[in-house]
Design a protein around this motif. Structure first.
Motif, PDB file in Angstrom:
ATOM      1  N   THR A 169      50.426  53.168  42.901  1.00 52.11           N
ATOM      2  CA  THR A 169      51.644  52.752  42.195  1.00 52.11           C
ATOM      3  C   THR A 169      52.727  52.182  43.102  1.00 52.11           C
ATOM      4  O   THR A 169      53.632  51.512  42.620  1.00 52.11           O
ATOM      5  CB  THR A 169      52.264  53.936  41.424  1.00 52.11           C
ATOM      6  OG1 THR A 169      52.717  54.919  42.372  1.00 52.11           O
ATOM      7  CG2 THR A 169      51.265  54.549  40.450  1.00 52.11           C
ATOM      8  N   GLY A 170      52.657  52.505  44.405  1.00 55.66           N
ATOM      9  CA  GLY A 170      53.719  52.077  45.313  1.00 55.66           C
ATOM     10  C   GLY A 170      54.974  52.920  45.172  1.00 55.66           C
ATOM     11  O   GLY A 170      56.033  52.561  45.690  1.00 55.66           O
ATOM     12  N   GLU A 171      54.866  54.038  44.475  1.00 57.36           N
ATOM     13  CA  GLU A 171      55.970  54.987  44.333  1.00 57.36           C
ATOM     14  C   GLU A 171      55.472  56.361  44.762  1.00 57.36           C
ATOM     15  O   GLU A 171      54.298  56.696  44.563  1.00 57.36           O
ATOM     16  CB  GLU A 171      56.476  55.040  42.890  1.00 57.36           C
ATOM     17  CG  GLU A 171      57.095  53.739  42.446  1.00 57.36           C
ATOM     18  CD  GLU A 171      57.578  53.765  40.999  1.00 57.36           C
ATOM     19  OE1 GLU A 171      57.264  54.732  40.254  1.00 57.36           O
ATOM     20  OE2 GLU A 171      58.267  52.809  40.599  1.00 57.36           O
ATOM     21  N   ALA A 172      56.369  57.162  45.339  1.00 58.15           N
ATOM     22  CA  ALA A 172      55.972  58.450  45.897  1.00 58.15           C
ATOM     23  C   ALA A 172      55.663  59.479  44.813  1.00 58.15           C
ATOM     24  O   ALA A 172      56.446  59.685  43.889  1.00 58.15           O
ATOM     25  CB  ALA A 172      57.062  58.984  46.815  1.00 58.15           C
ATOM     26  N   TRP A 173      54.514  60.126  44.977  1.00 55.11           N
ATOM     27  CA  TRP A 173      54.072  61.250  44.166  1.00 55.11           C
ATOM     28  C   TRP A 173      53.806  62.397  45.117  1.00 55.11           C
ATOM     29  O   TRP A 173      53.294  62.181  46.219  1.00 55.11           O
ATOM     30  CB  TRP A 173      52.784  60.930  43.416  1.00 55.11           C
ATOM     31  CG  TRP A 173      52.943  59.973  42.285  1.00 55.11           C
ATOM     32  CD1 TRP A 173      53.130  58.625  42.378  1.00 55.11           C
ATOM     33  CD2 TRP A 173      52.903  60.282  40.892  1.00 55.11           C
ATOM     34  NE1 TRP A 173      53.216  58.082  41.121  1.00 55.11           N
ATOM     35  CE2 TRP A 173      53.081  59.069  40.200  1.00 55.11           C
ATOM     36  CE3 TRP A 173      52.729  61.470  40.179  1.00 55.11           C
ATOM     37  CZ2 TRP A 173      53.090  59.018  38.814  1.00 55.11           C
ATOM     38  CZ3 TRP A 173      52.739  61.413  38.800  1.00 55.11           C
ATOM     39  CH2 TRP A 173      52.925  60.202  38.117  1.00 55.11           C
ATOM     40  N   TYR A 174      54.152  63.595  44.715  1.00 56.76           N
ATOM     41  CA  TYR A 174      53.958  64.764  45.557  1.00 56.76           C
ATOM     42  C   TYR A 174      53.318  65.876  44.734  1.00 56.76           C
ATOM     43  O   TYR A 174      53.204  65.784  43.515  1.00 56.76           O
ATOM     44  CB  TYR A 174      55.304  65.250  46.122  1.00 56.76           C
ATOM     45  CG  TYR A 174      56.013  64.216  46.957  1.00 56.76           C
ATOM     46  CD1 TYR A 174      55.581  63.922  48.244  1.00 56.76           C
ATOM     47  CD2 TYR A 174      57.124  63.534  46.475  1.00 56.76           C
ATOM     48  CE1 TYR A 174      56.233  62.971  49.024  1.00 56.76           C
ATOM     49  CE2 TYR A 174      57.778  62.594  47.247  1.00 56.76           C
ATOM     50  CZ  TYR A 174      57.327  62.312  48.516  1.00 56.76           C
ATOM     51  OH  TYR A 174      57.967  61.379  49.285  1.00 56.76           O
ATOM     52  N   GLY A 202      61.573  61.271  41.280  1.00 60.42           N
ATOM     53  CA  GLY A 202      62.550  60.439  40.594  1.00 60.42           C
ATOM     54  C   GLY A 202      62.273  60.189  39.133  1.00 60.42           C
ATOM     55  O   GLY A 202      63.061  59.534  38.456  1.00 60.42           O
ATOM     56  N   ALA A 203      61.176  60.714  38.605  1.00 60.55           N
ATOM     57  CA  ALA A 203      60.840  60.467  37.197  1.00 60.55           C
ATOM     58  C   ALA A 203      61.935  60.955  36.259  1.00 60.55           C
ATOM     59  O   ALA A 203      62.200  60.332  35.234  1.00 60.55           O
ATOM     60  CB  ALA A 203      59.512  61.121  36.841  1.00 60.55           C
ATOM     61  N   THR A 204      62.600  62.054  36.601  1.00 62.45           N
ATOM     62  CA  THR A 204      63.688  62.554  35.745  1.00 62.45           C
ATOM     63  C   THR A 204      65.057  62.257  36.332  1.00 62.45           C
ATOM     64  O   THR A 204      66.010  62.047  35.593  1.00 62.45           O
ATOM     65  CB  THR A 204      63.549  64.069  35.492  1.00 62.45           C
ATOM     66  OG1 THR A 204      63.502  64.749  36.741  1.00 62.45           O
ATOM     67  CG2 THR A 204      62.293  64.384  34.706  1.00 62.45           C
ATOM     68  N   GLY A 224      65.755  54.868  44.679  1.00 66.11           N
ATOM     69  CA  GLY A 224      66.479  54.329  43.537  1.00 66.11           C
ATOM     70  C   GLY A 224      67.543  55.291  43.046  1.00 66.11           C
ATOM     71  O   GLY A 224      67.829  56.317  43.666  1.00 66.11           O
ATOM     72  N   GLY A 225      68.133  54.946  41.922  1.00 68.13           N
ATOM     73  CA  GLY A 225      69.160  55.792  41.314  1.00 68.13           C
ATOM     74  C   GLY A 225      70.377  55.879  42.200  1.00 68.13           C
ATOM     75  O   GLY A 225      70.843  54.874  42.730  1.00 68.13           O
ATOM     76  N   ASP A 226      70.878  57.102  42.397  1.00 68.32           N
ATOM     77  CA  ASP A 226      72.080  57.282  43.218  1.00 68.32           C
ATOM     78  C   ASP A 226      71.755  57.336  44.708  1.00 68.32           C
ATOM     79  O   ASP A 226      72.629  57.547  45.541  1.00 68.32           O
ATOM     80  CB  ASP A 226      72.840  58.538  42.793  1.00 68.32           C
ATOM     81  CG  ASP A 226      72.050  59.828  43.003  1.00 68.32           C
ATOM     82  OD1 ASP A 226      70.961  59.791  43.607  1.00 68.32           O
ATOM     83  OD2 ASP A 226      72.536  60.876  42.541  1.00 68.32           O
ATOM     84  N   GLY A 227      70.475  57.157  45.076  1.00 70.23           N
ATOM     85  CA  GLY A 227      70.079  57.135  46.477  1.00 70.23           C
ATOM     86  C   GLY A 227      69.824  58.497  47.080  1.00 70.23           C
ATOM     87  O   GLY A 227      69.468  58.603  48.241  1.00 70.23           O
ATOM     88  N   GLY A 228      70.000  59.543  46.291  1.00 75.56           N
ATOM     89  CA  GLY A 228      69.788  60.895  46.788  1.00 75.56           C
ATOM     90  C   GLY A 228      68.322  61.289  46.737  1.00 75.56           C
ATOM     91  O   GLY A 228      67.515  60.639  46.084  1.00 75.56           O
ATOM     92  N   CYS A 229      68.001  62.352  47.431  1.00 74.77           N
ATOM     93  CA  CYS A 229      66.629  62.873  47.415  1.00 74.77           C
ATOM     94  C   CYS A 229      66.578  64.364  47.153  1.00 74.77           C
ATOM     95  O   CYS A 229      65.565  64.877  46.730  1.00 74.77           O
ATOM     96  CB  CYS A 229      65.934  62.608  48.750  1.00 74.77           C
ATOM     97  SG  CYS A 229      65.419  60.915  48.918  1.00 74.77           S
ATOM     98  N   CYS A 230      67.658  65.071  47.460  1.00 73.32           N
ATOM     99  CA  CYS A 230      67.631  66.523  47.394  1.00 73.32           C
ATOM    100  C   CYS A 230      68.054  67.029  46.015  1.00 73.32           C
ATOM    101  O   CYS A 230      69.007  66.510  45.417  1.00 73.32           O
ATOM    102  CB  CYS A 230      68.551  67.105  48.472  1.00 73.32           C
ATOM    103  SG  CYS A 230      68.460  68.903  48.574  1.00 73.32           S
ATOM    104  N   HIS A 231      67.382  68.067  45.560  1.00 75.33           N
ATOM    105  CA  HIS A 231      67.720  68.643  44.255  1.00 75.33           C
ATOM    106  C   HIS A 231      69.113  69.278  44.260  1.00 75.33           C
ATOM    107  O   HIS A 231      69.657  69.571  43.200  1.00 75.33           O
ATOM    108  CB  HIS A 231      66.662  69.660  43.827  1.00 75.33           C
ATOM    109  CG  HIS A 231      66.745  70.956  44.547  1.00 75.33           C
ATOM    110  ND1 HIS A 231      66.245  71.123  45.823  1.00 75.33           N
ATOM    111  CD2 HIS A 231      67.293  72.133  44.194  1.00 75.33           C
ATOM    112  CE1 HIS A 231      66.475  72.363  46.209  1.00 75.33           C
ATOM    113  NE2 HIS A 231      67.108  73.006  45.239  1.00 75.33           N
TER     114      HIS A 231
END
Length: 138
Positions: free
Chosen positions: A60-65, A77-79, A105-112
């Motif tokens: 997909t070219g998008e990160a899955w974990y 980032g799905a939600t 994407g989105g707000d550029g954040g990564c941490c919950h």
């Protein structure tokens, strides 16, 4: 999606010098994956991938974990909208760790926790033992 499989390197030379992706998943079926900002090199997060997450990331070219706490596949980032678009993937010398260069994407954040990156504290020595000190946000 059918169960993803990756080859096993036939020997150490093939593992370390060859051109076949042959990730060495641990006994838990996971490989560590470090996500860094593709433009700045900032370390964003450490996560884990199972074979299916790795295959989906490549497809997909998008990160899955793989979420160890939820025991479930996780499309980053799905939600939240903080989808990590893969720019480049690297593998370490013995193929038991991955480095994902991503754009978020989105707000550029990564941490919950709402921060840009998960590594927002540093460890410093102190009387009575090590302490955690906030790292200023860029």
């Amino acid at each position: 999606m059918p169960h993803a499989t990756f080859p096993t390197a036939p020997d150490e030379h093939a593992l370390e010098e060859g051109d076949i992706l042959a990730p060495r998943f641990g006994p838990d079926g996971l490989v560590s994956a470090i996500a860094v900002d593709a433009d700045t090199g900032e370390i964003l997060m450490l996560a884990h991938m199972n074979a299916e997450a790795l295959a989906r990331t490549l497809e997909t070219g998008e990160a899955w974990y793989w979420s160890r706490s939820r025991r479930a596949l996780w499309h980053k980032g799905a939600t939240s909208g903080q989808v990590q678009t893969l720019v480049e993937m690297r593998v370490d010398c013995d193929q038991d760790a991955l480095l994902l260069r991503v754009r978020v994407g989105g707000d550029g954040g990564c941490c919950h926790t709402g921060r840009r990156a998960c590594f927002y504290r540093r460890v410093v020595p102190g009387e009575g033992g090590p302490r955690l000190v906030p790292v200023p946000e860029p």
